[in-house]
Scaffold this motif. Structure first.
Motif, PDB file in Angstrom:
ATOM      1  N   VAL A 206       0.858  -1.185   0.000  1.00 28.28           N
ATOM      2  CA  VAL A 206       0.000   0.000   0.000  1.00 28.28           C
ATOM      3  C   VAL A 206       0.896   1.238   0.000  1.00 28.28           C
ATOM      4  O   VAL A 206       1.687   1.430   0.931  1.00 28.28           O
ATOM      5  N   GLY A 207       0.781   2.018  -1.060  1.00 29.20           N
ATOM      6  CA  GLY A 207       1.510   3.287  -1.100  1.00 29.20           C
ATOM      7  C   GLY A 207       2.937   3.259  -1.600  1.00 29.20           C
ATOM      8  O   GLY A 207       3.712   4.140  -1.259  1.00 29.20           O
ATOM      9  N   ILE A 233      -1.263  -7.633   3.283  1.00 30.44           N
ATOM     10  CA  ILE A 233      -0.968  -6.289   2.773  1.00 30.44           C
ATOM     11  C   ILE A 233      -0.242  -5.499   3.865  1.00 30.44           C
ATOM     12  O   ILE A 233      -0.374  -5.781   5.045  1.00 30.44           O
ATOM     13  N   GLY A 234       0.531  -4.531   3.428  1.00 31.08           N
ATOM     14  CA  GLY A 234       1.209  -3.679   4.403  1.00 31.08           C
ATOM     15  C   GLY A 234       1.650  -2.410   3.710  1.00 31.08           C
ATOM     16  O   GLY A 234       1.717  -2.364   2.471  1.00 31.08           O
ATOM     17  N   SER A 251       0.671   4.823   3.698  1.00 31.59           N
ATOM     18  CA  SER A 251      -0.163   5.409   4.751  1.00 31.59           C
ATOM     19  C   SER A 251      -0.755   4.331   5.650  1.00 31.59           C
ATOM     20  O   SER A 251      -1.273   3.307   5.187  1.00 31.59           O
ATOM     21  N   LEU A 252      -0.664   4.587   6.969  1.00 31.58           N
ATOM     22  CA  LEU A 252      -1.276   3.693   7.964  1.00 31.58           C
ATOM     23  C   LEU A 252      -2.789   3.625   7.761  1.00 31.58           C
ATOM     24  O   LEU A 252      -3.381   2.548   7.714  1.00 31.58           O
ATOM     25  N   LEU A 277       3.018  -3.138   9.162  1.00 28.16           N
ATOM     26  CA  LEU A 277       1.999  -2.349   9.860  1.00 28.16           C
ATOM     27  C   LEU A 277       2.461  -2.034  11.287  1.00 28.16           C
ATOM     28  O   LEU A 277       2.253  -0.928  11.795  1.00 28.16           O
ATOM     29  N   GLY A 278       3.112  -3.010  11.927  1.00 24.73           N
ATOM     30  CA  GLY A 278       3.645  -2.780  13.272  1.00 24.73           C
ATOM     31  C   GLY A 278       4.861  -1.864  13.274  1.00 24.73           C
ATOM     32  O   GLY A 278       5.213  -1.304  14.311  1.00 24.73           O
ATOM     33  N   THR A 279       5.483  -1.732  12.112  1.00 23.56           N
ATOM     34  CA  THR A 279       6.667  -0.875  12.001  1.00 23.56           C
ATOM     35  C   THR A 279       6.277   0.584  11.787  1.00 23.56           C
ATOM     36  O   THR A 279       6.925   1.485  12.308  1.00 23.56           O
TER      37      THR A 279
END
Ligand code: 5AD
Ligand code: FES
Length: 348
Positions: A206-207, A233-234, A251-252, A277-279
């Motif tokens: 994503v992004g 996804i991330g 983007s988160l 995502l955790g990063t």
């Protein structure tokens, strides 16, 4: 692609029909006005299928050698600053043994596309893991191979395969990869894997640079057609030693919105709250669970190599040992309102 008007009814309809028009998807991806409704709806659907269960997958990053040169990836062949390593069979078995003690019942062998690991070596590793831990699932994530290779791994006992499509747009794929790589081959791989009988995982970043809303709608349509069992996804995260070093991170909030949309489109899918995502946010994985994700993939690799599997910068969980990761994880998952289960977590 034209944008179409939205209302609260749109989210209810996505939950009911599991799809929207292109214009509605595009509008939904570009506003935060429906995020609360999306998360609530996604969490309801997730609980109706999986309750509060969160499945854990022990991730073993067994080689960071890679013959490919993806423009976004920190372990790309062209990165001469990467410090390369390979785990041997005994070390991989050792990771599984400590994982078993910690309650892991799925092991994910992930690596770059490393020609050292011939089909014979992969088959030997897979069959040894299955012999030692017959009740566990083995997932491979080692890139694009021939159909015959995929068949050989399957016959050796591999159950599942993760191969993100990265982007379903031919144009964007070409922007993110060298000319030697092709989206068509990647898609061929995914269909071969499905036909052979693997539980298959796909997904997109994503992004990454030059991605538009239209590309993400193409990703959703591609996933609808493929019908994967797992969807990872991330957010794209930059790495200093890549051609994209100066590009901004993904983007988160867009990643969370997509997770919720994916849960509504694929109620039964196994969807991880990913390390990326955790990063990007210290509570990113918890937010992912609340937006519909139901899988976490903690690192089981030996502590000494963890920092070297650096796909992007600031990757989390590169410090603790596997035991600490697991305790930390149980607490985080419970605080978010869910529960880690000791289970293979096969696709429903
Ligand atoms: N940022 C985010 N995700 C990345 N991946 C690789 N490089 C990056 C990056 N810089 C993802 C790809 C790959 C998975 C293993 O990690 O989607 O399939
Ligand atoms: Fe290794 Fe992309 S750099 S698969």
């Amino acid at each position: 692609m034209n944008r179409e008007p939205l209302s609260q009814e749109t989210v209810a309809r996505l939950e009911r029909d599991r799809t929207l028009t292109d214009g509605e998807f595009a509008s939904l991806l570009e506003t935060d006005a429906y995020d609360a409704a999306l998360y609530e709806s996604a969490d309801r659907v997730r609980r109706s299928v999986y309750g509060t269960d969160v499945y854990v997958r022990g991730l073993i990053e067994f080689t960071n050698w890679c013959k490919n040169d993806c423009f976004y990836c920190g372990i790309r062949h062209g990165n001469k600053n990467a410090s390369r390593y390979r785990l041997d069979e005994e070390e991989i078995l050792g990771c599984c043994a400590s994982g078993w003690e910690l309650g892991y019942r799925t092991f994910v062998l992930q690596g770059g596309e490393d020609p050292f690991f011939t089909d014979d070596r992969i088959c030997s590793i897979v069959s040894r893991i299955k012999r030692h831990f017959p009740t566990c699932a083995v997932t491979l994530s080692i890139g694009e191979k021939s159909r015959a290779s995929y068949q050989a791994y399957f016959d050796a006992g591999a159950d599942r395969y993760l191969l993100r499509h990265e982007t379903a747009s031919h144009w964007l794929y070409g922007q993110l990869h060298p000319a030697a790589m092709s989206l068509d081959n990647r898609i061929r791989c995914l269909y071969d894997l499905k036909e052979i009988g693997y539980a298959v995982g796909a997904g997109m970043m994503v992004g990454p640079p030059r991605q538009t809303t239209e590309h993400l709608v193409e990703d959703l349509r591609f996933l609808e057609k493929l019908g994967p069992h797992m969807i990872g996804i991330g957010p794209y995260l930059s790495h200093r030693d890549t051609p994209f070093a100066a590009e901004p991170n993904g983007s988160l909030s867009l990643t969370l919105r997509l997770l919720a949309i994916l849960r509504l489109m694929f109620p039964k899918a196994l969807i991880p709250a990913t390390t990326a995502l955790g990063t990007i946010h210290p509570k990113g994985r918890e937010m992912g669970l609340k937006a519909g994700a139901n899988v976490i993939m903690p690192n089981l690799s030996p502590v000494g190599v963890r920092k070297k599997y650096e796909l992007y910068e600031n990757k989390i969980c590169t410090g603790e040992d596997a035991a600490e990761c697991r305790v930390c994880l149980d607490r985080r998952v419970e605080a978010a309102g869910y529960r880690v289960v000791v289970d293979r977590g096969d696709p429903k």
